[in-house]
Design an enzyme around this catalytic site. Structure first.
Site, short mmCIF file in Angstrom:
data_model
loop_
_atom_site.label_atom_id
_atom_site.label_comp_id
_atom_site.label_asym_id
_atom_site.label_seq_id
_atom_site.Cartn_x
_atom_site.Cartn_y
_atom_site.Cartn_z
N GLY A 11 0.72 -1.23 -0.11
CA GLY A 11 -0.25 -0.05 0.24
C GLY A 11 0.95 1.45 -0.03
N CYS A 13 -7.15 22.17 18.10
CA CYS A 13 -6.74 22.33 19.26
C CYS A 13 -6.49 21.84 20.26
CB CYS A 13 -8.16 23.05 19.71
SG CYS A 13 -8.75 24.37 18.42
N1 LLP Z 1 -2.07 -6.45 3.62
C1 LLP Z 1 -2.31 -5.87 4.94
C2 LLP Z 1 -2.88 -7.62 5.39
C3 LLP Z 1 -2.21 -5.83 5.54
O1 LLP Z 1 -2.31 -5.05 7.01
C4 LLP Z 1 -1.16 -4.23 4.73
C5 LLP Z 1 -1.58 -2.53 5.86
C6 LLP Z 1 -0.82 -3.51 4.06
C7 LLP Z 1 -1.71 -4.66 3.54
C8 LLP Z 1 -0.58 -2.97 3.90
O2 LLP Z 1 1.43 -2.75 4.24
P1 LLP Z 1 2.15 -1.19 3.63
O3 LLP Z 1 2.58 -2.01 2.37
O4 LLP Z 1 1.00 -0.05 3.59
O5 LLP Z 1 3.10 -1.26 4.65
N2 LLP Z 1 -1.66 3.29 9.23
C9 LLP Z 1 -0.28 2.67 10.08
C10 LLP Z 1 0.17 1.67 8.67
C11 LLP Z 1 -1.03 0.27 9.17
C12 LLP Z 1 -0.89 -0.63 8.30
C13 LLP Z 1 -2.16 -1.89 8.20
N3 LLP Z 1 -1.40 -2.78 7.50
C14 LLP Z 1 0.47 3.96 9.23
O6 LLP Z 1 0.53 5.60 8.42
O7 LLP Z 1 1.93 4.28 8.92
#
Ligand code: LLP
Length: 443
Positions: free
Chosen positions: A296, A365
């Protein structure tokens, strides 16, 4: 730089003849005049180049399927682009399913993830023909079987396993370690397979799924993850005579938020995954499985920036200088949630020397609403435009209406053209769902 996730800025970011910063051939000062601030900007060229990186890096493995983890950014406009690049989608809610469906995505290329999917969400997934459901736990296995039975359908699933791998990232975004809310522990896999084979007639198991965490810089853990997945396939075949032919290694590759970050390239990760997969296929004597990955952040982060207008400032006597922008923790909660760091530049002073250290404060805030703790920028004046880099992932998707502030607009830029892909929320949008009970009216 080997691949786009290693770039701090969108690939088209440059200083133009007017002395301003431009992205996608669009002068960012003009963009702000047209669309206002705060403004999310997505550079289509960077996004498509990342997709090309992934496709090139993984093409050595014949059965590879790329999916985009929509949780990083889910809009119809960006989904259409990713679909046109041949990506499928990892979705985690009815909202994400509906968004990609409405964007015209081939639903057979969609995988539904999550640790507590509701009856309505699972029903919607079956109704719209979502290709795979990654089942997270025993409760869901039984629930999904019941729902599929009621529709007289077969649910095509993967089992999400917890591989027991610890990666060095923020505790909140680690997922593959054993004490995690996600997935089946390896000791529970046999029971799940037995239930599927003997009791759950409306479920067809295709393979295994794991995800070890996010913003990962370590490379070797991907190899370890692959080995655990393949070993399980071989074990399940030996024990149950069941040949599973899919593995999904999740996402997680990191990006460069500041000069301190050195994320590995997509090519390095791909080589590690493919080499280990090929080794394990021989070692455990299994048929070549289809490989799915679902990044992602590393797909969408670098393509995105956020533009803010600088407003008030405050010099604490003998202390910090705070400079406030017209957005903050509601459009980018990552600094306050994870202590995330970002880099930024002044759009209309892109060639000016940085002269002062300032703290970029948000407008919300709360004292914790600080976007950047310490950054050296040119002399700042009210009205200057700040461009914060690498905000494509987990900014809009985690945005809120805290303080009843409208969410920003999002603009896609490419070849000097800009198109609004998410409109700015209006004050009426904010009260759209409010209801005042009749008995309070006419008073
Ligand atoms: N697949 C699964 C099952 C996941 O839980 C996630 C992310 C991804 C793929 C994608 O991961 P990426 O390639 O984006 O690292 N809000 C947090 C990140 C949470 C990620 C949750 N799961 C942040 O802003 O750093």
């Amino acid at each position: 730089m080997d691949s786009t996730n290693q770039s701090l800025k969108p690939l088209t970011a440059k200083l133009n003849e007017a002395g301003n910063l431009e992205i996608g051939g669009c002068d960012l000062v003009e963009l702000v005049e047209k669309y206002g601030t705060p403004l999310y900007v997505i550079d289509e060229y960077t996004l498509r180049t990342v997709c090309a990186d992934y496709k090139e890096a993984f093409k050595k493995y014949p059965k590879v399927n790329m999916m985009f983890a929509s949780k990083a950014l889910c809009t119809m406009g960006t989904s259409v682009i990713l679909d046109s690049e041949g990506f499928g989608f990892d979705v985690v809610s009815a909202g994400e399913i509906y968004t990609v469906y409405k964007a015209g995505v081939d639903m057979s290329k969609v995988l539904f993830n999550g640790n507590n999917k509701s009856v309505d969400e699972l029903s919607l997934a079956l109704k719209l023909g979502v290709g795979r459901i990654s089942v997270d736990n025993f409760f869901e296995l039984s629930l999904l079987n019941e729902i599929a039975k009621s529709y007289d359908k077969t649910a095509d699933i993967l089992l999400r396993i917890t591989p027991g791998i610890e990666c060095h990232t923020h505790e909140y975004i680690q997922t593959g370690h054993l004490d995690s809310k996600f997935g089946f522990d390896l000791t529970q896999v046999d029971e799940a397979v037995e239930l599927i084979l003997n009791d759950y007639r409306n479920i067809k198991l295709h393979g295994l799924h794991a995800h070890i965490g996010s913003q990962i810089f370590e490379t070797s853990i991907y190899g370890d993850e692959i080995e655990i997945l393949v070993k399980e396939l071989a074990r399940i075949d030996e024990k149950f005579g069941l040949k599973l032919d899919e593995i999904n290694a999740g996402g997680g590759l990191g990006v460069k938020y500041t000069d301190k970050d050195c994320p590995p390239s997509v090519y390095t990760i791909a080589d590690i995954i493919i080499n280990r997969l090929n080794e394990c296929i021989e070692k455990y004597k299994i048929e070549q499985p289809a490989l799915f990955i679902e990044p992602g952040r590393s797909i969408i982060s670098t393509a995105g920036v956020t533009l803010y207008t600088i407003g008030s400032s405050k010099q604490v006597p003998k202390g910090k200088k705070y400079v406030a922008v017209d957005g903050g923790m509601a459009d980018n909660p990552r600094p306050s949630m994870y202590g995330a760091e970002y880099s930024a530049q002044i759009v209309n002073k892109a060639s000016a020397e940085p002269v002062e250290n300032v703290t970029i404060a948000g407008r919300f805030c709360e004292s914790g609403d600080i976007l950047i703790k310490n950054i050296k920028l040119p002399e700042l004046e009210e009205g200057d435009i700040l461009c914060v880099y690498n905000t494509g992932a987990y900014n809009y998707s985690m945005a809120s209406n805290y303080n009843r502030v409208q969410k920003p607009a999002m603009v896609l830029v490419n070849n000097s053209q800009s198109d609004m892909i998410v409109t700015r929320e209006t004050l009426d949008d904010l009260i759209m769902h409010d209801k005042v009970p009749d008995r309070f009216k006419n008073k």
